[in-house]
Design a protein around this motif. Structure first.
Motif, mmCIF file in Angstrom:
data_model
loop_
_atom_site.group_PDB
_atom_site.id
_atom_site.type_symbol
_atom_site.label_atom_id
_atom_site.label_comp_id
_atom_site.label_asym_id
_atom_site.label_seq_id
_atom_site.Cartn_x
_atom_site.Cartn_y
_atom_site.Cartn_z
ATOM 1 N N SER A 146 -14.758 5.677 3.098
ATOM 2 C CA SER A 146 -15.550 5.821 4.321
ATOM 3 C C SER A 146 -17.034 5.993 3.974
ATOM 4 C CB SER A 146 -14.994 6.971 5.153
ATOM 5 O OG SER A 146 -15.991 7.871 5.533
ATOM 6 N N GLU A 147 -17.322 6.732 2.905
ATOM 7 C CA GLU A 147 -18.716 6.919 2.482
ATOM 8 C C GLU A 147 -19.316 5.589 1.985
ATOM 9 O OE1 GLU A 147 -20.721 9.520 2.680
ATOM 10 O OE2 GLU A 147 -22.347 8.614 1.506
ATOM 11 N N ILE A 148 -18.498 4.828 1.266
ATOM 12 C CA ILE A 148 -18.980 3.530 0.758
ATOM 13 C C ILE A 148 -19.309 2.608 1.924
ATOM 14 C CG2 ILE A 148 -18.278 1.441 -0.482
ATOM 15 C CD1 ILE A 148 -16.671 3.277 -2.388
ATOM 16 N N VAL A 149 -18.422 2.556 2.872
ATOM 17 C CA VAL A 149 -18.646 1.656 4.012
ATOM 18 C C VAL A 149 -19.870 2.118 4.812
ATOM 19 C CG1 VAL A 149 -17.654 0.779 6.174
ATOM 20 C CG2 VAL A 149 -16.245 0.891 4.108
ATOM 21 N N LYS A 150 -20.056 3.449 4.838
ATOM 22 C CA LYS A 150 -21.258 3.960 5.511
ATOM 23 C C LYS A 150 -22.519 3.437 4.811
ATOM 24 C CE LYS A 150 -20.869 8.475 6.630
ATOM 25 N NZ LYS A 150 -21.205 9.883 6.283
ATOM 26 N N ARG A 151 -22.450 3.385 3.482
ATOM 27 C CA ARG A 151 -23.597 2.909 2.718
ATOM 28 C C ARG A 151 -23.812 1.405 2.871
ATOM 29 N NH1 ARG A 151 -25.907 5.356 -2.070
ATOM 30 N NH2 ARG A 151 -25.420 7.572 -2.116
ATOM 31 N N THR A 152 -22.712 0.648 2.810
ATOM 32 C CA THR A 152 -22.869 -0.814 2.809
ATOM 33 C C THR A 152 -22.876 -1.396 4.215
ATOM 34 O OG1 THR A 152 -20.496 -1.212 2.700
ATOM 35 C CG2 THR A 152 -21.659 -0.992 0.597
ATOM 36 N N GLY A 153 -22.272 -0.676 5.142
ATOM 37 C CA GLY A 153 -22.175 -1.192 6.499
ATOM 38 C C GLY A 153 -21.226 -2.385 6.586
ATOM 39 N N ASP A 154 -20.365 -2.543 5.576
ATOM 40 C CA ASP A 154 -19.508 -3.721 5.537
ATOM 41 C C ASP A 154 -18.184 -3.338 4.881
ATOM 42 O OD1 ASP A 154 -18.248 -6.116 5.124
ATOM 43 O OD2 ASP A 154 -19.828 -6.988 3.856
ATOM 44 N N GLU A 155 -17.092 -3.478 5.644
ATOM 45 C CA GLU A 155 -15.787 -3.076 5.108
ATOM 46 C C GLU A 155 -15.349 -3.945 3.942
ATOM 47 O OE1 GLU A 155 -12.936 -2.763 8.235
ATOM 48 O OE2 GLU A 155 -13.907 -1.006 9.129
ATOM 49 N N LYS A 156 -15.963 -5.097 3.815
ATOM 50 C CA LYS A 156 -15.608 -5.995 2.706
ATOM 51 C C LYS A 156 -16.400 -5.640 1.444
ATOM 52 C CE LYS A 156 -12.933 -9.113 4.800
ATOM 53 N NZ LYS A 156 -11.510 -8.950 4.474
ATOM 54 N N ASN A 157 -17.474 -4.901 1.623
ATOM 55 C CA ASN A 157 -18.315 -4.563 0.469
ATOM 56 C C ASN A 157 -18.084 -3.109 0.071
ATOM 57 O OD1 ASN A 157 -20.261 -3.955 -1.393
ATOM 58 N ND2 ASN A 157 -22.000 -4.659 -0.159
ATOM 59 N N LEU A 158 -17.251 -2.918 -0.930
ATOM 60 C CA LEU A 158 -16.922 -1.562 -1.364
ATOM 61 C C LEU A 158 -17.660 -1.204 -2.659
ATOM 62 C CD1 LEU A 158 -13.102 -1.391 -0.553
ATOM 63 C CD2 LEU A 158 -15.031 -0.755 0.892
ATOM 64 N N LEU A 159 -18.876 -1.698 -2.805
ATOM 65 C CA LEU A 159 -19.709 -1.406 -3.981
ATOM 66 C C LEU A 159 -18.956 -1.721 -5.266
ATOM 67 C CD1 LEU A 159 -21.488 1.898 -2.833
ATOM 68 C CD2 LEU A 159 -22.479 -0.399 -2.947
ATOM 69 N N TYR A 160 -18.655 -0.685 -6.030
ATOM 70 C CA TYR A 160 -18.062 -0.918 -7.350
ATOM 71 C C TYR A 160 -16.563 -1.203 -7.299
ATOM 72 C CZ TYR A 160 -16.116 3.828 -7.245
ATOM 73 O OH TYR A 160 -15.408 4.952 -6.937
ATOM 74 N N LEU A 161 -15.931 -0.833 -6.195
ATOM 75 C CA LEU A 161 -14.479 -0.954 -6.136
ATOM 76 C C LEU A 161 -14.057 -2.374 -5.800
ATOM 77 C CD1 LEU A 161 -13.401 2.258 -4.211
ATOM 78 C CD2 LEU A 161 -12.866 1.678 -6.584
#
Lengths: 633, 367
Positions: B341-356
């Motif tokens: 949830s924190e990652i999606v908050k950062r990216t604003g995109d459920e497909k973009n999970l940063l490093y994961l």
């Protein structure tokens, strides 16, 4: 044996300009010499210190130029002959005392040598110190030849004594640092007894003192009218005359010869440039309709002669003046025979070529490929390289866009690639700390960048202590990094108050930098910059604390260290060197960039240039693969 | 592993975003990246576009399934606790080990045992309370050094840098004790095409971790309250206590956890792993039982070592009650949900999970 001790009057000796000045002082029976080293003046005091014991004179390296002048003035007030030598910037430092000693006057001959550095080859600015003589109402002499460097200096003592005023001599790099034949004079014997009498108070009836000073200057002018240091060469009826002083004399003579103008162009050479010998000048300009003024840096002669021309307009008639204002000569930078010849040729409508075009092309075709482009850098093994890398790393780790304020020393090169472009301000001695104490007060305006000031050990004593005290007193925020390499390195490693020996090489008490800092009440750490990782960590930690902190990076100038202790061989084990690969990317030769490390293009490996390397070994501690080895550890 | 990225990208995507876990994987490879305390910085870009630093970082894109296949031969069938052979409660038999350890002393006992048995020649450890709040990284070559590294300071040190240093002076078989981000980075190092000190790692003991504190933040918090050099132990008792307990030579102080939360490293908020799922062995606390550990054995090699250690009476074990296991699963799943949830908050995109780099199915479980 020093050329200063040769006691054979009439003998011709090859001397550096600065040695000739020192010899002139010896021939004047100088008793006292004080100076702060500075290019191009350093060898004057250095030569005198070398013969101090021989002649029974006193010589010291002072903490800065104003102290040097004050100390020398004391000798004068006690009836002795004293000389003080400094580079152009030193005149600025001593100017406060200069502007008042002229009022109180002096007793024994007091000679101030200001050595200017046209084109700022070794300075942070370019200035024409002759303006100070005019500013302070002091007589000014400008030697043009090596012989004159000696003779003018000797005469300056007599003149100073006669007028009861300090006398200023202006030299420039080309005179101070080149060599020519000098015919020696006699060395006087005997030593006077020093005694202070009377009172020398500037500030009592200042306007009257000032008026008396002007009268003394008039006496100087009278003496200058007859001076042997002013002369004219050329046709009696020349309509075109070059008026010149100092280094301009040789350039003018060569330019006239190169253009074959000896039959029509005269040269009026002035050795006494403030106050100007008006009658002498008027006499020689009677026939002239055009004059070209040749001098180094400011149009000092040019403007003062224009005043005379305007005052004497009725007598002299209209005279066209060429020089800096007319654009024929630059009015900045150093000059040379070529610039003078071009000016002369352009005025005369002549064609002038320094050298054959085909030759010039061939010379540049041959030379350019073998001259690699090089940025200015610090010496191999210089501890400043490691210190500035540590500073860069600590600021980057800190991450608040901190920056470095610098001042004058070898580490000034830290403004360029030698110091990874870390110095963001560079002005005069001590200015880095002065600026930092101000930056450190800007918190209430939203300023949150950490500030590091760097200053050398010699500079610390010279000019940075008041800034540090100010920072402490006013609760500033700064980290002062004192780059202590054990001497005044940039000018040839002269001693300073923490070196432990004096100008004559005798043991001297040590003023410990860290003890001074502690007494001021600031936190101080002493570290070896060659222990790079520890240096980075400690700097980082200090940056996290508010207040005034001092880090002393102590490591002797390695040029000196390797001479004293011998040079260790450093070499690369090529099989360990990973060169351009990830994990190194040529860190040693490309980034750390010590001149002792080169890149072997063929082998694609780092290599130590054993001719240049001083054996300091810091690169071995930085090599990520342990490929650089110091023989014997 | 994303090809064609290097230090410039690492700086942009991780360091400048405040996502560095200060694990030390990128430190000590080259002269350009430095660490002081738990701050890592690229001093100067090296100019290389594709670098080990980017490859090894636990916060650059990581194909977790691929790492699992590499370590366990299969993707984890369990979304909450990763691959494992067994989960039980354990403690060191030796009471001194237990008394110096954070909980049951299993990690200290196992590392000491592995060294004494010649299973490993050296161990990369973290020593807390080394005269300062900041722990230090240690390459222990004697088993006698191990116990000095017991306990947790809740601050990360760049421990993996010790492995990079090992490339300069190669050692034999190495054991590593690390928190989940360090374990993940270590596995990335091992999977890399580069010659790294991680290739010699034969035993990976992962610790449970909920979050770590930034040195600067925690140090400033304690300033004027506790002398860091007198700290002996720091502990966070299980909920609902909601406190952090600092044991010093002078006595014990308690601080509300909410006052400390501001010092939690931002990167911990995007961390998906509570139990060091990529380790050979994972060890953590058992809520409510001070001197026991939860022990997760994940690889056959680790099982062999644990069985031997039990046989030799170095550790003893008991089954973990089902309710405790459920509780552990729930805690781990909660961390994953919070992270995603924190990652999606950062990216604003459920497909973009940063490093994961998770499969759609896997990520959907937590969205």
């Amino acid at each position: 044996m020093s050329t200063l001790t040769v006691d054979q009057p009439g003998k011709s000796v090859l001397m550096m300009g600065n040695e000739a000045i020192a010899r002139g002082a010896i021939e004047a029976g100088v008793n006292f010499c004080a100076a702060y080293p500075g290019t191009p003046s350093t060898e004057i005091a250095e030569s005198l210190a070398r013969v101090a014991e021989h002649f029974g004179l006193y010589a010291e390296w002072s903490t800065n130029e104003i102290v040097a002048l004050e100390a020398a003035a004391a000798a004068s007030l006690a009836g002795l002959r004293a000389i003080v030598a400094m580079k152009q910037n030193g005149v600025n430092v001593c100017s406060d005392f200069l502007m008042t000693i002229s009022l109180s006057g002096t007793k024994g001959g007091l000679v101030i040598v200001a050595a200017d550095d046209p084109s700022a080859i070794s300075s942070s600015n370019e200035q024409d110190s002759r303006n100070f003589a005019k500013f302070a109402d002091l007589p000014l002499l400008e030697p043009a030849t090596f012989q004159e460097a000696k003779d003018i200096t000797k005469w300056a003592f007599e003149l100073s004594e006669k007028l009861g005023l300090p006398c200023m001599i202006r030299s420039v790099t080309r005179l101070s640092h080149s060599r020519g034949n000098v015919k020696l004079g006699e060395i006087p014997e005997g030593r006077p007894v020093a005694r202070f009498e009377g009172a020398y108070i500037a500030g009592a009836f200042v306007a009257i003192q000032h008026s008396a000073l002007h009268q003394k200057l008039e006496q100087a002018r009278e003496a200058f009218e007859e001076s042997e240091f002013n002369w004219y060469v050329g046709p009696e009826d020349a309509k075109f005359i070059i008026v010149t002083s100092g280094s301009g004399w040789f350039y003018s003579r060569e330019a006239v010869a190169a253009l074959g103008l000896g039959e029509e162009v005269g040269i009026l050479k002035i050795g006494t440039t403030w106050p100007l010998p008006e009658r002498f000048i008027i006499d020689h300009l009677r026939q002239a309709t055009e004059i070209l003024i040749v001098e180094e840096v400011d149009p000092f002669l040019e403007q003062n002669i224009k005043v005379i021309l305007s005052e004497q307009a009725k007598t002299l008639g209209p005279i066209e003046v060429y020089g800096a204002k007319s654009g024929h000569l630059p009015g900045f930078g150093d000059i040379n025979q070529d610039k003078v010849a071009r000016a002369l040729a352009s005025i005369k409508g002549l064609e002038y070529r320094t050298r054959d075009e085909v030759y010039a092309q061939r010379a540049s075709d041959l030379a350019l490929p073998i001259l690699p482009p090089r940025m200015p850098t610090v010496c191999p093994g210089c501890p400043h390289r490691a210190s500035l890398w540590a500073i860069k790393a600590a600021l980057k780790l800190d991450g608040r866009d901190g920056f470095v304020t610098g001042d004058i020393g070898c580490y000034s090169l830290g403004a360029g690639p030698a110091g990874f472009w870390q110095l963001k301000t560079l002005h005069c001695m001590g200015a880095g700390t002065g600026l930092a104490t101000g930056f450190g007060q800007l918190g209430q305006f939203g300023f949150n960048q950490p500030v590091i000031s760097v200053c050398g050990d010699s500079t610390f004593f010279h000019a940075a202590i008041p800034g540090l005290i100010n920072a402490r007193f006013n609760n500033s925020n700064l980290l002062m990094v004192i780059l202590d390499n054990g001497g005044t390195a940039m000018t040839g490693f002269q001693p300073h108050p923490s070196s432990g020996y004096d100008a004559l090489g005798r043991p001297a008490p040590v003023v410990e930098i860290e003890e001074v800092c502690k007494a001021i009440g600031v936190e101080v750490k002493v570290r070896d910059p060659f222990e790079v990782d520890q240096a980075i960590e400690d700097l980082y930690d200090m940056l996290q604390e508010d207040g005034v902190k001092v880090m002393v990076f102590r490591r002797k100038c390695y040029l000196v260290e390797s001479k004293e202790k011998g040079r260790k061989r450093v070499f690369v084990e090529p099989e360990k060197c990973i060169g351009d690969d990830c994990g190194c990317a040529r860190f040693c030769s490309r980034v750390f960039n010590c001149p002792g490390i080169i890149w072997d293009q063929e082998a694609q490996k780092a290599k130590i240039d054993e001719v240049v390397c001083t054996g300091c070994g810091v690169c071995a501690t930085l090599c990520p693969r342990g490929a650089i080895v110091v023989e014997g550890g | 592993m994303e090809a064609g990225k290097g230090p410039v990208d690492l700086e942009k995507e991780v360091l400048n975003e405040g996502l560095c876990a200060s694990c030390g994987a990128c430190v000590g490879i080259c002269p350009y990246i430095k660490v002081v305390k738990d701050r890592v910085a690229i001093i100067e870009p090296c100019g290389i576009s594709e670098g080990q630093c980017y490859d090894f970082c636990p916060r650059t894109p990581t194909d977790i399934a691929a790492l699992e296949r590499r370590i366990f031969g299969e993707e984890s069938p369990d979304s909450s606790l990763g691959s494992y052979i067994s989960i039980e409660m354990a403690q060191a038999r030796d009471s001194e080990t237990r008394s110096r350890a954070q909980y049951g002393g299993v990690v200290s006992a196992l590392v000491t045992y592995a060294m004494n048995q010649g299973e490993i020649d050296a161990a990369v450890l973290t020593r807390p309370f080394d005269g300062s709040l900041m722990p230090t990284s240690v390459m222990a070559e004697q088993s006698s050094q191990v116990l000095g590294c017991a306990g947790s300071s809740y601050i990360t040190s760049a421990t993996l840098a010790e492995l990079n240093k090992a490339t300069k002076q190669p050692r034999g078989a190495i054991g590593v004790v690390g928190i989940p981000c360090q374990v993940m980075a270590l596995r990335k190092m091992q999977a890399s095409k580069h010659e790294t000190g991680a290739k010699g790692v034969k035993l990976v003991i992962g610790l449970f971790c909920t979050w770590a504190l930034s040195y600067k933040g925690f140090n400033e918090f304690l300033k004027g309250k506790v002398d860091p050099s007198s700290i002996k132990r720091i502990d966070i008792p299980p909920p609902p206590a909601n406190i952090l307990v600092v044991h010093t030579k002078e006595g014990t102080m308690e601080f509300p956890l909410d006052e400390i939360r501001g010092s939690i490293k931002p990167t911990c908020n995007i961390c998906y792993d509570m139990t060091s799922e990529l380790a050979d062995i994972s060890v953590g606390m058992v809520e409510g039982i001070d001197d026991w550990n939860t022990l997760i054995v994940r690889t056959p090699e680790a099982k062999r070592l644990i069985d031997k250690a039990k046989q030799d009476e170095v550790i003893e074990s008991r089954p973990l009650e089902e309710s405790r296991l459920d509780h552990l699963r729930e805690a781990s799943l909660n961390k994953k949900r919070r992270a995603i949830s924190e990652i999606v908050k950062r990216t604003g995109d459920e497909k973009n999970l940063l490093y994961l780099r998770l499969s759609d199915g896997e990520s959907r479980k937590f969205l």
